[in-house]
Motif scaffolding. Structure first.
Motif, short mmCIF file in Angstrom:
data_model
loop_
_atom_site.label_atom_id
_atom_site.label_comp_id
_atom_site.label_asym_id
_atom_site.label_seq_id
_atom_site.Cartn_x
_atom_site.Cartn_y
_atom_site.Cartn_z
N MET A 1 0.89 -1.26 0.13
CA MET A 1 0.04 0.03 -0.05
C MET A 1 0.94 1.04 -0.05
O MET A 1 1.79 1.29 0.61
N SER A 2 0.48 2.14 -0.73
CA SER A 2 1.03 3.43 -0.59
C SER A 2 0.93 4.38 0.35
O SER A 2 -0.19 3.95 1.14
N ALA A 3 1.48 5.44 0.69
CA ALA A 3 1.35 6.20 1.79
C ALA A 3 0.03 6.87 1.64
O ALA A 3 -0.75 7.13 2.53
N SER A 4 -0.40 7.31 0.48
CA SER A 4 -1.89 7.95 0.46
C SER A 4 -2.95 6.84 0.49
O SER A 4 -3.69 7.24 1.30
N ASP A 5 -2.67 5.59 0.40
CA ASP A 5 -3.61 4.51 0.38
C ASP A 5 -3.49 4.45 2.11
O ASP A 5 -4.76 4.17 2.77
N LEU A 6 -2.66 4.34 2.85
CA LEU A 6 -2.64 4.41 4.36
C LEU A 6 -3.05 5.61 5.02
O LEU A 6 -3.96 5.22 5.96
N LEU A 7 -2.99 6.52 4.42
CA LEU A 7 -3.76 7.95 4.76
C LEU A 7 -5.09 7.86 4.88
O LEU A 7 -5.73 8.24 5.73
N GLN A 8 -5.47 7.37 3.64
CA GLN A 8 -7.15 7.23 3.52
C GLN A 8 -7.72 6.37 4.38
O GLN A 8 -8.78 6.56 4.95
N VAL A 9 -6.88 5.23 4.49
CA VAL A 9 -7.46 4.32 5.80
C VAL A 9 -7.57 4.79 7.00
O VAL A 9 -8.64 4.49 7.77
N ALA A 10 -6.37 5.63 7.32
CA ALA A 10 -6.37 6.26 8.65
C ALA A 10 -7.59 7.49 8.86
O ALA A 10 -8.14 7.22 9.63
N LEU A 11 -7.71 7.80 7.93
CA LEU A 11 -8.80 8.94 7.92
C LEU A 11 -10.09 8.38 7.88
O LEU A 11 -11.24 8.90 8.83
N PHE A 12 -10.36 7.32 7.17
CA PHE A 12 -11.75 6.63 7.37
C PHE A 12 -11.86 5.99 8.77
O PHE A 12 -12.91 6.15 9.31
N LEU A 13 -10.98 5.34 9.10
CA LEU A 13 -11.00 4.95 10.69
C LEU A 13 -11.19 6.11 11.54
O LEU A 13 -12.03 5.89 12.52
N ILE A 14 -10.54 7.04 11.78
CA ILE A 14 -10.50 8.26 12.50
C ILE A 14 -12.19 8.65 12.27
O ILE A 14 -12.88 8.94 13.34
N LEU A 15 -12.46 8.91 11.05
CA LEU A 15 -13.96 9.51 10.91
C LEU A 15 -15.11 8.38 11.53
O LEU A 15 -15.93 8.97 12.39
N LEU A 16 -14.70 6.92 11.32
CA LEU A 16 -15.86 5.94 12.20
C LEU A 16 -15.72 6.36 13.64
O LEU A 16 -16.75 6.41 14.08
N LEU A 17 -14.47 6.49 14.19
CA LEU A 17 -14.25 6.56 15.65
C LEU A 17 -14.99 7.88 16.07
O LEU A 17 -15.63 7.80 17.32
N VAL A 18 -14.96 8.91 15.41
CA VAL A 18 -15.34 10.30 15.81
C VAL A 18 -17.11 10.47 15.59
O VAL A 18 -17.60 10.77 16.41
N LEU A 19 -17.57 9.81 14.45
CA LEU A 19 -19.00 9.67 14.41
C LEU A 19 -19.78 8.51 15.01
O LEU A 19 -21.07 8.69 15.18
N SER A 20 -18.99 7.53 15.37
CA SER A 20 -19.79 6.21 15.97
C SER A 20 -20.68 6.80 17.42
O SER A 20 -21.52 6.42 17.42
N PRO A 21 -19.88 7.42 18.35
CA PRO A 21 -20.62 7.94 19.71
C PRO A 21 -22.04 8.76 19.27
O PRO A 21 -23.04 8.46 19.93
N PRO A 22 -21.89 9.70 18.59
CA PRO A 22 -23.07 10.50 18.25
C PRO A 22 -24.06 9.75 17.59
O PRO A 22 -25.32 9.87 17.70
N LEU A 23 -23.78 8.84 16.23
CA LEU A 23 -24.70 8.10 15.61
C LEU A 23 -25.44 7.14 16.44
O LEU A 23 -26.38 6.95 16.38
N GLY A 24 -24.51 6.57 17.15
CA GLY A 24 -25.15 5.52 18.45
C GLY A 24 -26.16 6.20 18.98
O GLY A 24 -27.01 5.58 19.37
N ARG A 25 -26.03 7.28 19.58
CA ARG A 25 -26.84 7.95 20.55
C ARG A 25 -28.08 8.24 19.86
O ARG A 25 -29.16 8.12 20.30
#
Length: 201
Positions: A1-25
């Protein structure tokens, strides 16, 4: 995986972590609140009564009936697409075995495609059958998870909510707003949809 691919995966995981609590509530509130006027009208329109809680057997029967109806509708749309509107390429009916496979696949949310969409399915089939099932199958999945959680939380009552109410809420309050936001993102990136005949490139 390229650095760009890893950055995209990391951003996606961060977005999931940030959105999960308010979406769950939000989802916890959504599936526990009393039915509003529009939901009660929908339930009366389809003959589901007042939206009172169902036993697991009734809930399962309602879910299976809804999905069986989905299979029949998606199958019939594919088999009759040659005479339906929005078919500028003049595509023939989808063969019966492929139509059945596709109907079951989209209703069960596996979306396995053994065909080329642009060379097999008309605009009408893609919009009215397949896209609608993308919503219905996802809403069914959400409803089943919510019912499972209710079942764990209230093991003694035997009541797990109302399938039709859960389906309505998942579609109108979660899937439609998310799809609207994503549609605006896609349009902003230049993705278009047209009803014109296919362009030869």
């Amino acid at each position: 995986m390229s650095a760009s691919d890893l950055l995209q995966v990391a951003l996606f995981l961060i977005l999931l972590l940030v959105l999960s609590p308010p979406l769950g509530r939000f989802m916890a509130w959504l599936f526990e609140k009393p039915a509003d006027r529009l939901e009660r009208r929908f339930l009366r329109l389809i003959g589901a009564g007042d939206g009172s809680s169902m036993s697991w057997r009734t809930y399962t029967a309602a879910m299976l009936l809804f999905n069986l109806l989905g299979i029949v509708v998606v199958y019939l749309v594919q088999r009759t697409q040659a005479i339906l509107p929005l078919n500028p390429a003049g595509m023939a009916a989808v063969p019966h075995d492929l139509a059945f496979n596709t109907a079951v696949s989209f209703v069960t949310n596996t979306n396995w495609q053994a065909y080329g969409g642009e060379s097999t399915m008309s605009y009408f089939t893609q919009m009215v059958a397949l896209s609608v099932q993308n919503f219905c199958s996802a809403a069914t999945g959400i409803a089943i998870v919510v019912a499972l959680i209710r079942g764990f939380a209230a093991r003694t009552s035997g009541l797990i909510g109302n399938f039709w109410s859960d389906l309505w809420r998942a579609t109108c309050w979660i899937l439609l707003p998310l799809s609207l936001v994503m549609a605006l993102v896609l349009v902003s990136q230049g993705v278009v949809q047209t009803f014109a005949p296919y362009a030869a490139v």
